[in-house]
Design an enzyme around this catalytic site. Structure first.
Site, PDB file in Angstrom:
ATOM      1  N   LYS A  76       0.851  -1.191   0.000  1.00  0.00           N
ATOM      2  CA  LYS A  76       0.000   0.000   0.000  1.00  0.00           C
ATOM      3  C   LYS A  76       0.891   1.247   0.000  1.00  0.00           C
ATOM      4  CE  LYS A  76      -3.974   1.609   2.834  1.00  0.00           C
ATOM      5  NZ  LYS A  76      -4.837   1.206   3.970  1.00  0.00           N
ATOM      6  N   SER A 153      -9.737   1.145   3.000  1.00  0.00           N
ATOM      7  CA  SER A 153      -8.888   2.015   2.204  1.00  0.00           C
ATOM      8  C   SER A 153      -7.797   1.272   1.420  1.00  0.00           C
ATOM      9  CB  SER A 153      -8.208   3.049   3.108  1.00  0.00           C
ATOM     10  OG  SER A 153      -7.388   2.408   4.071  1.00  0.00           O
ATOM     11  N   SER A 177      -9.927  -1.520   7.122  1.00  0.00           N
ATOM     12  CA  SER A 177      -9.438  -1.294   5.758  1.00  0.00           C
ATOM     13  C   SER A 177      -8.811  -2.475   5.041  1.00  0.00           C
ATOM     14  CB  SER A 177      -8.435  -0.150   5.759  1.00  0.00           C
ATOM     15  OG  SER A 177      -9.131   1.051   5.670  1.00  0.00           O
TER      16      SER A 177
END
Ligand code: GLN
Length: 489
Positions: A76, A153, A177
């Site tokens: 990420k 996310s 997330s």
């Protein structure tokens, strides 16, 4: 060439040590796949870096005892990677190149896993839809019409694993997330106990909740990853000092576990198919020797999870992100005073959603509001965590549907004032895992209209091996593992 990237980490490792395939072939395949992927999952493709590393590994013998040798992965884009663009999907950091690396990336580098891409996310990891980053919406590979979210996310990390581009990816989980997108993507998403994995170099969102978490396509791979990533790091003050555990070995300690269902959470699910699939699986678990208990938690307390999470996370985010002023790094704007520069940079650099969180966080932290807002949320957190602790003291883990729906369409109207509706309970309860620091895993449970949905298992802190063991037993029962969007294996 065979589609090696749809294999699990373990299978790919076998292929590498048998020299059926080599790291350069894998990197070439991964790069080609990523370049032709149309799910908008990537901030930066690490082409140069990945090819360099693969060529280096070509000169070595595969490491039989190192399952990560030569395995491609994504991370990420809120993890610092030295000399590699790291944007957190924010306009303010669009050109930011860190001068140091996160501990997680360092560990994966040392294990000779190959970073293929920095995966996109909701801006600064604040969001749940995978649509607020500076690159827009990230699509769910299970939905070829590109109308549904993979969830956020950690949207890019989830999309890349679900789409068969890499066998695992790293994300972060502050509220849900990783565990929510895992449900929407037919993936295993694991958030270990808070403090078990170093957060050094992970952009802080809400320090008391942030957890390094990750996606794999089966539970065993998840345990391998914890073996590599768990462990004390003096660079992270909150890193736990625990004795090392071999999480993979522990998976095979079959036991008859006691699982608890919180009825008020299941009751608020209006999708009958998802609810019934979950209930049917509870019966199957009982037939396998599991004990399934049902308990009640006051709806009032369950409804308080989301606002409590929201206040605490926004307050911590406001304070943690105060360093984003455009002076030390990131977007720069001229101004006569510090305030003027700061105002310009933050007005231009952040999207409205981020500004809203900072306004709420700022209000909660104002001296005159602290008692009424921030400290009240802190007390509420205490009550919530105690209620779940009491449940966990009487069982091995809590088991619940990971999401009340399959992946949602982007255009669905999301109610803005939903805090008090019971319908929001099943949608938002997962952050109890962050409020208490509990290890929590989502694994696939079923399909509805060809879209996956998951089940979540959460245990008490530092019982990660038990949570993984239960997840493995459930996975053995459902047979749902190594799923890849649009593929039947
Ligand atoms: N959806 C939650 C939020 O927007 C969770 C975010 C996260 O876990 N990073 O705050």
């Amino acid at each position: 060439m065979k589609d090696y990237l749809s294999l699990s980490i373990f299978e790919l490792h076998e292929a590498l040590i048998k020299k059926e395939v080599n790291p350069l072939d894998l990197v070439t395949l991964a790069l080609a796949k990523i370049k032709s992927d149309d799910n908008n999952a990537v901030e930066y493709i690490c082409e140069k870096e990945a090819l360099l590393m693969a060529k280096k590994l070509e000169q070595e013998e595969p490491e039989i005892n190192n399952i990560f040798w030569g395995i491609p992965y994504a991370i990420k884009d809120n993890f610092s990677t030295k000399d590699i663009l790291t944007t957190a999907s924010s306009r303010l950091l669009a050109d930011y190149v860190p001068v140091f690396s996160s501990e997680v990336y360092e560990r994966l580098n040392k294990a000779k896993a190959i970073l293929i891409a920095k995966a996109t996310l909701d801006e600064l990891a604040m969001g749940g839809t995978g649509s607020s980053g500076h690159k827009g919406q990230t699509f769910n590979p299970w939905d070829k019409s590109h109308t549904r979210m993979i969830g956020g996310s950690s949207c890019g990390s989830a999309s890349l694993v679900a789409g068969g581009l890499v066998p695992f990816s790293i994300g972060s989980d502050t509220g849900d997330s990783v565990r929510k997108p895992a449900s929407y993507g037919g993936l295993v998403g694991f958030k270990p106990t808070w403090g078990l994995i170093s957060r050094y170099g992970l952009f802080p969102f809400a320090t008391s909740l942030d957890t390094v978490a990750y996606f794999t396509r089966n539970v065993t791979d998840s345990a391998y990853l914890l073996n590599l990533l768990a462990g004390h790091d003096p660079k992270d003050m909150t890193s736990a000092k625990r004795q090392a555990i071999n999480y993979v070995d522990k998976l095979h300690n079959k036991q008859s576990y006691v699982l608890t269902v919180i009825d008020e959470i299941v009751e608020t699910i209006s999708d009958h198919y998802i609810k019934n699939t979950f209930i049917n699986h509870l019966h199957l678990l009982e037939q396998q020797g599991f004990v399934v208990k049902h308990v009640s938690i006051d709806q009032k307390l369950l409804k308080a999870i989301n606002p409590t999470y929201y206040i605490i996370s926004s307050a911590e985010a406001t304070s943690n992100n105060a360093n984003l002023d455009g002076i030390k790094f990131g977007m720069y704007q001229e101004g006569k005073t510090y305030e003027e520069m700061l105002f310009k940079v933050r007005s231009l650099g952040f999207s409205d959603r981020i500004k809203r969180r900072f306004v709420i966080g700022g209000l909660a932290l104002l001296e005159e509001n602290q008692q009424e807002i921030y400290l009240r949320a802190a007390r509420s957190r205490h009550l919530i965590v105690n209620a779940f602790k009491r449940v966990l003291n009487e069982c091995d883990a809590i088991i619940l549907p990971a999401s009340p729906t399959v992946a949602k369409p982007f255009n669905e109207k999301i109610p803005t004032k939903s805090f008090d509706k019971s319908s929001s309970i099943a949608e938002n309860y997962l952050s109890f895992g962050n409020l208490g620091g509990f290890p929590s895993i989502t694994i696939p449970l079923g399909f509805k209209d060809n879209l996956p949905f998951g089940v979540n298992i959460t245990g008490d802190i530092f019982t990660d091996e038990k949570v993984l063991g239960i997840a493995k037993a459930v996975e053995d029962m459902t047979g749902l593992k190594d799923l890849i969007a649009g593929e039947t294996r």
